[in-house]
Design a protein around this motif. Structure first.
Motif, PDB file in Angstrom:
ATOM      1  N   ILE A 111       0.813  -1.217   0.000  1.00 55.98           N
ATOM      2  CA  ILE A 111       0.000   0.000   0.000  1.00 55.98           C
ATOM      3  C   ILE A 111       0.849   1.271   0.000  1.00 55.98           C
ATOM      4  O   ILE A 111       0.305   2.378  -0.079  1.00 55.98           O
ATOM      5  N   GLY A 112       2.148   1.123   0.080  1.00 52.65           N
ATOM      6  CA  GLY A 112       3.027   2.291   0.050  1.00 52.65           C
ATOM      7  C   GLY A 112       4.420   1.905  -0.382  1.00 52.65           C
ATOM      8  O   GLY A 112       4.879   0.796  -0.100  1.00 52.65           O
ATOM      9  N   THR A 113       5.076   2.788  -1.093  1.00 54.49           N
ATOM     10  CA  THR A 113       6.450   2.536  -1.540  1.00 54.49           C
ATOM     11  C   THR A 113       7.301   3.779  -1.305  1.00 54.49           C
ATOM     12  O   THR A 113       6.788   4.905  -1.246  1.00 54.49           O
ATOM     13  N   GLY A 114       8.582   3.558  -1.182  1.00 52.60           N
ATOM     14  CA  GLY A 114       9.518   4.659  -1.021  1.00 52.60           C
ATOM     15  C   GLY A 114      10.854   4.282  -1.616  1.00 52.60           C
ATOM     16  O   GLY A 114      11.136   3.102  -1.851  1.00 52.60           O
ATOM     17  N   SER A 115      11.670   5.268  -1.878  1.00 50.90           N
ATOM     18  CA  SER A 115      12.991   5.002  -2.446  1.00 50.90           C
ATOM     19  C   SER A 115      14.010   5.977  -1.868  1.00 50.90           C
ATOM     20  O   SER A 115      13.655   7.049  -1.349  1.00 50.90           O
ATOM     21  N   GLY A 116      15.245   5.579  -1.961  1.00 47.59           N
ATOM     22  CA  GLY A 116      16.340   6.412  -1.482  1.00 47.59           C
ATOM     23  C   GLY A 116      17.611   6.051  -2.212  1.00 47.59           C
ATOM     24  O   GLY A 116      17.619   5.150  -3.062  1.00 47.59           O
ATOM     25  N   PRO A 117      18.696   6.722  -1.920  1.00 48.71           N
ATOM     26  CA  PRO A 117      19.980   6.401  -2.561  1.00 48.71           C
ATOM     27  C   PRO A 117      20.532   5.068  -2.076  1.00 48.71           C
ATOM     28  O   PRO A 117      19.936   4.401  -1.225  1.00 48.71           O
ATOM     29  N   GLY A 118      21.668   4.665  -2.626  1.00 50.47           N
ATOM     30  CA  GLY A 118      22.290   3.409  -2.233  1.00 50.47           C
ATOM     31  C   GLY A 118      22.674   3.389  -0.769  1.00 50.47           C
ATOM     32  O   GLY A 118      23.059   4.410  -0.195  1.00 50.47           O
ATOM     33  N   ALA A 119      22.578   2.202  -0.153  1.00 50.60           N
ATOM     34  CA  ALA A 119      22.849   2.070   1.283  1.00 50.60           C
ATOM     35  C   ALA A 119      24.114   1.289   1.595  1.00 50.60           C
ATOM     36  O   ALA A 119      24.490   1.178   2.756  1.00 50.60           O
ATOM     37  N   ASN A 120      24.762   0.712   0.567  1.00 46.54           N
ATOM     38  CA  ASN A 120      25.945  -0.119   0.820  1.00 46.54           C
ATOM     39  C   ASN A 120      27.152   0.778   1.056  1.00 46.54           C
ATOM     40  O   ASN A 120      27.606   1.473   0.143  1.00 46.54           O
ATOM     41  N   PRO A 121      27.705   0.792   2.276  1.00 47.89           N
ATOM     42  CA  PRO A 121      28.864   1.652   2.545  1.00 47.89           C
ATOM     43  C   PRO A 121      30.094   1.270   1.718  1.00 47.89           C
ATOM     44  O   PRO A 121      30.965   2.108   1.475  1.00 47.89           O
ATOM     45  N   ASN A 122      30.165   0.013   1.261  1.00 49.04           N
ATOM     46  CA  ASN A 122      31.295  -0.406   0.437  1.00 49.04           C
ATOM     47  C   ASN A 122      31.275   0.240  -0.943  1.00 49.04           C
ATOM     48  O   ASN A 122      32.288   0.229  -1.650  1.00 49.04           O
ATOM     49  N   SER A 123      30.125   0.782  -1.338  1.00 49.66           N
ATOM     50  CA  SER A 123      30.002   1.454  -2.628  1.00 49.66           C
ATOM     51  C   SER A 123      29.837   2.957  -2.461  1.00 49.66           C
ATOM     52  O   SER A 123      29.410   3.648  -3.380  1.00 49.66           O
ATOM     53  N   GLY A 124      30.147   3.456  -1.284  1.00 51.66           N
ATOM     54  CA  GLY A 124      30.076   4.893  -1.050  1.00 51.66           C
ATOM     55  C   GLY A 124      28.733   5.371  -0.524  1.00 51.66           C
ATOM     56  O   GLY A 124      28.483   6.575  -0.490  1.00 51.66           O
ATOM     57  N   GLY A 125      27.846   4.452  -0.102  1.00 52.42           N
ATOM     58  CA  GLY A 125      26.525   4.843   0.353  1.00 52.42           C
ATOM     59  C   GLY A 125      26.512   5.302   1.804  1.00 52.42           C
ATOM     60  O   GLY A 125      27.401   4.979   2.599  1.00 52.42           O
ATOM     61  N   ASP A 126      25.473   6.081   2.143  1.00 51.48           N
ATOM     62  CA  ASP A 126      25.215   6.515   3.519  1.00 51.48           C
ATOM     63  C   ASP A 126      24.003   5.729   3.993  1.00 51.48           C
ATOM     64  O   ASP A 126      22.858   6.118   3.722  1.00 51.48           O
TER      65      ASP A 126
END
Length: 341
Positions: free
Chosen positions: A36-51
């Motif tokens: 019933i709901g969706t969301g998105s954000g940037p990458g989360a993998n710290p090994n690839s530079g994510g926060d």
């Protein structure tokens, strides 16, 4: 998480998250599995530079807008890099993002590998081969990874991933441009994809002006240190995962018959099939002969690498490999199962 009585199911929710190196996707579902709901954000993998904390918070916040967050009964997060080495950091980030939004308890955190497998099959045990920002293969049993090959990040592995393919494409383009490598259409397509037409026009005005008037360029692209350095600056100036956007460029060139690009995608498929061969002995008996194989990630969704890997899996297992579904929705279904259990 606290259990939920059957008559309260319609008033409660679960959350599933599929967080990779490039993007994070969240699904909010009712206990009957309806998203019933969706969301998105940037990458989360710290090994690839994510926060990771910011990425998880952003996706969670968007997916749960307008609902009573105290009614969220369970959450399953599948996060790239959540193996033994990165688990403490990602557990902390997950709990902080969850708590800051006022939800009770805390989410369960798994690797995205287990979520990818669960999104493609209802079976409890089998193999998943994955190639998106990262790449590798694993034997998964009830959410536990029994054996894994690769998935070590862009510095130590991930051969066959979009990042690996993109890096190979950029290297092939630079080698062709400075005279070390074979001619390839990538010498034209990689700069265009990385820099855009306007920047190219500034760096190579005469050549592009001729092309704009319908005149053929005078031979192969001449060596231009300004252009090669602009490519280098663009690649090194962004997070490592961003070079994965060149993966589709290489795939399109391969589909068009470019020999250099074809060699890159063939090598990518070889690496991924090697990963499968490496983990296959860990399949428990007596299910080894009938275990499903799931293909996951953007590289294995369509295109030449997906086709080559699919052919190789059919030869090895004699069965049709299954495509992974939506990872966030799969994680939500996993949350429902674990809540019921």
């Amino acid at each position: 998480m606290d259990s939920v009585a059957p008559n309260e199911a319609r008033d409660h929710y679960v959350i599933g998250i599929d967080a990779g190196g490039t993007n994070t996707r969240c699904a909010l579902a009712t206990l009957d599995g309806t998203v019933i709901g969706t969301g998105s954000g940037p990458g989360a993998n710290p090994n690839s530079g994510g926060d990771p904390e910011n990425a998880l918070y952003t996706a969670l916040d968007e997916a749960t807008q307008g609902v009573d967050r105290s009614k969220v009964a369970a959450g399953v997060f599948g996060i790239a890099g959540a193996g033994a080495a990165g688990r403490p950091l990602l557990l902390s980030a997950s709990r902080k993002a969850w708590g800051e939004l006022g939800m009770k308890g805390e989410p369960e955190v798994f690797t995205d590998i287990a979520i990818n497998f669960a999104s493609g099959t209802a079976a409890s045990c089998g193999i998943v081969v994955f190639a998106g920002t990262g790449a590798g293969a694993a034997v998964v049993s009830d959410g536990e990874i029994l054996r894994r090959a690769d998935g070590y990040g862009y510095l130590l592995g991930d051969e066959g991933s979009a990042v690996w393919i993109g890096r190979c494409g950029a290297k092939a383009a630079l080698s062709a441009m400075d005279g070390r490598g074979a001619p390839t259409v990538l010498a034209e397509e990689v700069p265009r994809a990385l820099l855009g037409s306007e920047v190219l026009a500034d760096l190579m005005p005469r050549r592009l002006a001729m092309a704009g008037r319908g005149l053929p360029p005078a031979g192969p692209r001449p060596y231009s240190p300004l252009l090669t350095q602009a490519i280098v600056k663009e690649v090194y100036g962004r997070p490592p995962a961003s070079i994965g956007r060149l993966g589709p460029v290489v795939s399109r060139a391969a589909e068009a018959g470019d020999e250099v690009a074809m060699k890159i995608v063939e090598e990518a498929a070889d690496w991924l099939l090697m990963d499968v061969d490496a983990v296959r002995p860990a399949l428990p008996e007596p299910d080894a002969a009938t275990a499903p194989v799931v293909m996951a990630g953007s590289v294995l969704g369509r295109g030449p690498v997906a086709r080559l890997v699919g052919e190789g899996l059919r030869e090895r297992f004699g069965v049709e490999p299954q495509q992974a579904g939506d990872g966030a929705a799969g994680a939500a279904r996993m949350a429902i199962r674990r809540l019921a259990g």
